[in-house]
Write an enzyme that holds these catalytic residues in place. Structure first.
Site, mmCIF file in Angstrom:
data_model
loop_
_atom_site.group_PDB
_atom_site.id
_atom_site.type_symbol
_atom_site.label_atom_id
_atom_site.label_comp_id
_atom_site.label_asym_id
_atom_site.label_seq_id
_atom_site.Cartn_x
_atom_site.Cartn_y
_atom_site.Cartn_z
ATOM 1 C CE1 TYR A 1 4.866 1.008 4.408
ATOM 2 C CE2 TYR A 1 5.097 -0.397 2.478
ATOM 3 C CZ TYR A 1 4.424 -0.055 3.639
ATOM 4 O OH TYR A 1 3.324 -0.772 4.020
ATOM 5 C CB SER B 1 0.701 6.959 3.680
ATOM 6 O OG SER B 1 -0.082 6.105 4.507
ATOM 7 C CG ASP B 2 2.533 1.091 0.913
ATOM 8 O OD1 ASP B 2 1.569 0.425 1.330
ATOM 9 O OD2 ASP B 2 3.369 0.635 0.113
ATOM 10 C CB CYS B 3 -0.376 -0.069 5.042
ATOM 11 S SG CYS B 3 -1.884 -0.053 4.035
ATOM 12 C CB ALA C 1 4.185 4.990 4.412
#
Length: 781
Positions: free
Chosen positions: A274, A305-307, A309
């Site tokens: 993030y 990606s992170d969720c 992000a």
């Protein structure tokens, strides 16, 4: 029956029922796991992506070439829909397996709603790390990968890509997710990453196995790339945090675990974080994702990606001017799939505005489909292929549960044991067990845990030794805003022995929740000291927690005779703890993080510097921290004692043979590792052996940790006080001697990063240390 139904309902409905009945009789009650290229579908023979004789890249390109633009865009998110006309099923990229297969997340890729109801829950990573046993880590990951494939084969999974391991450095003791990591040392963290990835993906421990058919057992994903170690602290969140990281710290601390994960582990996935690093969002940094990971480290896999992000790049960070710019930033940087829906919502308009090209999308999709092909999901029914014989019977098997117990035993750390208070006698007449963590099974699991095979609390396990053990919770919860001190004291006065089981849980430390102090919550300290004062004999204090706590009060209190750190020990943790308390297992774990005093909270969590400074900044981790410690990195006692003796080095002087050495500010000559080349680095190595003797009365498994320090130590704050070179475990009976050997490489073990992030080797005398034993080694440039 069918003709009767057809008579009563419309023709379309009758056709649907007929189709369902045919499918029922063809495939049985249990459906096969999701896959493409089904042999029963004759049209698949027309697709090159179904031909197993072609390369993975060729097959992936063929799939992508057949998709419409809308279909392509639909595949750029974690919940990728199916493409029925090509026989491609829906796919869920997001599944979790941090320390066991888990059904975590709003759209979990794993479900425990069928034949498989649970999976083996191993200790939380921070406790497994305390074993300092790479082969144990590999075996744990092997089991997790096998159980993941078993769940998939049972038709209870939508994907085989697992977003683990978490290999961020546990830089600050307040970090709520530190429990998920292997600790504060980059050497340990890198070794853990390699062992986990190889085990989960189906490789061998040494990384030399040729995977059967080229298939991955499961896909591992190293996260969070990079310099991510703050979630939510004093109003600052990971979503907006800009990590200011020096080139030296990036090269020496934050990046090495990811480099190891990719180069040696050969991970098939990476997750970008993030946060921003030096102003640039991790998921939008082409230097990080493309030039470093794919270029320098030769990464072969997908980047997620992170969720959400991607959305925060525009919505929260303001880095991108429009949603379409955010889409362009991440795709051009090298990210492939978005956890969330942002790319699904905004890529079409970004394409229309010519901020991205279809080639950018194709590049991402080729990476994504390549991993699905490598998992064997485009080769027909997976149950008839490699790993197809793994069934629900392999999940929660006796051998897997035995490994969970072994891991908990080997991780638990004995921090204090005055006058050998423990092990306790199995003939104890009376025992009091007090504390909010004594009888809560869920707490043992930590975060990112699925339903465990078994639930045995510490109290239940202790009562296996002392049936009439008296229990009192002591606090209303771990927060301990209310403590029943008087009742607990009364119970303690009447008991022969007292065990206090205290600590933290997920209400105190977890994802999106960092701590603000290092003390035990609420009135825990008051309860502990009051009970200890009232007890007939010194008490045992057990701490169940992920992050360090300041228990100086207990360390210095003679009425608290023993302190045990049990981490979050997993489904078998209660049993392992009881075995250690009563002497059926000899503890050997060692702390993978420094335990700081409470006043460390005066250091800003946002300060990413590892090194100390003249302005009063104390530095971080055992390598650079200059300040008092509650317990040191690597601390851990045993019921026996061990001695160490170095044998002579194969070479006690190493020559770098550099024709143009440079000189630093200390007037020390040095060589650049990058200019030495692989051959020179391979030559500049030596082997050292240490004789370890068990001088006590009990057999034990003992991790041997070897450190290195330069003769100038950490005088100027640029060099580490000391640095872990390696670690190996040895099992010795009482009175037995054994030998462990380490290979010391100048480039790998004796180098450090200079101010511009370049790894250098300095001339001079180095010291190798194990315990109190020391051996000099000279490097000439």
């Amino acid at each position: 029956l069918l003709s009767s139904l057809v008579f009563r309902i419309s023709k379309p409905m009758a056709k649907m029922i007929l189709l369902l009945l045919i499918l029922f009789f063809l495939h049985g009650v249990d459906s096969s796991p999701p896959h493409a290229c089904d042999a029963l579908n004759p049209t698949t023979k027309l697709f090159q992506f179904c031909r197993t004789d072609l390369s993975v890249n060729w097959r992936a390109r063929d799939i992508v070439s057949r998709l419409t633009v809308d279909e392509k865009i639909s595949q750029l998110v974690n919940s990728a829909p199916g493409i029925p006309r090509l026989g491609v099923p829906a796919y869920q990229w997001w599944s979790e397996a941090l320390h066991g297969v888990a059904d975590v997340g709003p759209t979990p890729g794993i479900r425990f709603n069928g034949m498989v109801k649970a999976a083996t829950s191993f200790p939380q990573v921070i406790l497994s790390a305390a074993s300092f046993d790479s082969y144990l880590w590999f075996r744990i990951a092997q089991v997790i990968g096998k159980e993941a494939r078993g769940v998939y084969n049972a038709g209870q999974a939508k994907g085989m890509t697992f977003w683990a391991p978490n290999i961020n450095i546990f830089r600050d003791p307040r970090w709520g997710r530190g429990q998920e990591t292997p600790g504060e040392d980059p050497t340990v963290t890198g070794a853990y990453a390699v062992a986990y990835v190889r085990g989960l993906q189906g490789d061998s421990f040494d990384g030399k196995k040729t995977l059967s058919g080229g298939h991955l057992q499961a896909s591992a994903c190293c996260k969070h790339f990079t310099a991510y170690d703050l979630d939510r602290w004093k109003g600052i969140t990971r979503y907006v945090f800009n990590a200011q990281v020096s080139l030296a710290d990036m090269a020496e601390t934050y990046q090495p675990p990811f480099k190891k994960c990719i180069e040696e582990g050969r991970a098939s996935g990476i997750m970008c974080a993030y946060n921003r690093v030096n102003g640039i969002p991790s998921c939008a940094d082409p230097n990080l994702l493309t030039r470093t990971a794919r270029g320098l480290w030769h990464f072969n896999g997908y980047i997620t990606s992170d969720c959400d992000a991607v959305s925060i790049i525009y919505d929260d960070q303001g880095y991108a001017k429009t949603p379409e710019d955010a889409v362009a930033d991440v795709l051009k940087a090298g990210m492939d799939v978005n956890c969330g829906s942002y790319l699904q919502n905004h890529t079409k308009s970004a394409l229309q505005q010519k901020k991205v090209s279809e080639a950018d999308i194709n590049r991402a999709l080729i990476n994504l489909f390549s991993v699905r092909i490598r998992l064997g999901l485009f080769n027909g029914d997976p149950t008839k292929l490699t790993y197809g014989n793994i069934s629900p019977n392999d999940i929660c098997s006796p051998s897997h549960q035995a490994l969970a117990l072994e891991a908990a035993r080997n991780g638990i750390v004995l921090l204090k044991n005055v006058l050998k208070l423990i092990p306790l006698s199995k003939r104890s007449v009376s025992l009091a067990v007090i504390g909010p963590n004594a009888h809560v099974a869920k707490t043992l699991l930590g975060n990112y845990a699925g339903p465990p095979c078994k639930n045995v609390t510490p109290l239940d396990a202790i009562r296996g030794y002392v049936k009439n053990a008296v229990y009192h919770k002591g606090c209303d919860s771990v927060a301990c805003s209310n403590a029943a001190v008087e009742q607990a004291v009364a119970i303690a006065r009447n008991a022969e022995r007292v065990v206090l089981i205290m600590g933290l849980d997920q209400t105190q430390e977890k994802e999106d929740m960092d701590r603000v102090d290092l003390s035990l919550p609420g009135k825990q300290r008051e309860l502990i000291t009051s009970v200890a004062k009232a007890a007939k004999r010194p008490v045992v204090l057990v701490l169940i927690c992920g992050g360090p706590v300041d228990v100086s009060f207990a360390k210095d209190n003679d009425k608290i005779g023993s302190i045990v750190w049990a981490g979050y020990p997993g489904e078998a943790g209660g049993v392992a703890l009881a075995e250690i308390l009563f002497g059926d297992h000899n503890p050997g774990g060692r702390l993978p993080v420094t335990w700081y005093p409470q006043n460390f909270v005066n250091v800003k969590m946002t300060d990413m510097r590892m090194r100390s400074s003249s302005s009063g900044y104390p530095g971080r981790t055992y390598r650079f921290y200059k300040g008092p410690k509650v317990f040191e990195f690597g601390h851990g006692l045993s019921y026996t004692t061990y001695s160490y003796q170095f044998k002579t080095l194969a070479q006690n002087t190493l020559y770098l043979n550099q024709s143009k050495p440079q000189t630093n500010s200390d007037s020390l000559r040095y060589a650049l590792v990058s200019e030495m080349g692989r051959e020179s680095c391979d030559t500049a190595k030596t082997k050292v052996s240490i004789v370890v003797e068990n001088q006590g009365e009990m057999a034990g498994k003992h991790p041997v940790l070897m450190f290195m320090r330069h003769e100038k130590g950490g005088e100027d704050g640029t060099r580490a006080e000391k640095q872990l070179v390696g670690f190996k475990s040895i099992v010795l009976s009482n009175g037995e001697k054994g030998e462990v050997e380490f290979e010391v490489g100048v480039c790998e073990h004796l180098s450090r990063a200079n101010e511009v992030g370049v790894m250098v080797v300095e001339e001079g005398k180095y010291f190798l240390t194990v315990g109190n034993s020391e051996l000099p080694l000279t490097v000439n440039v």
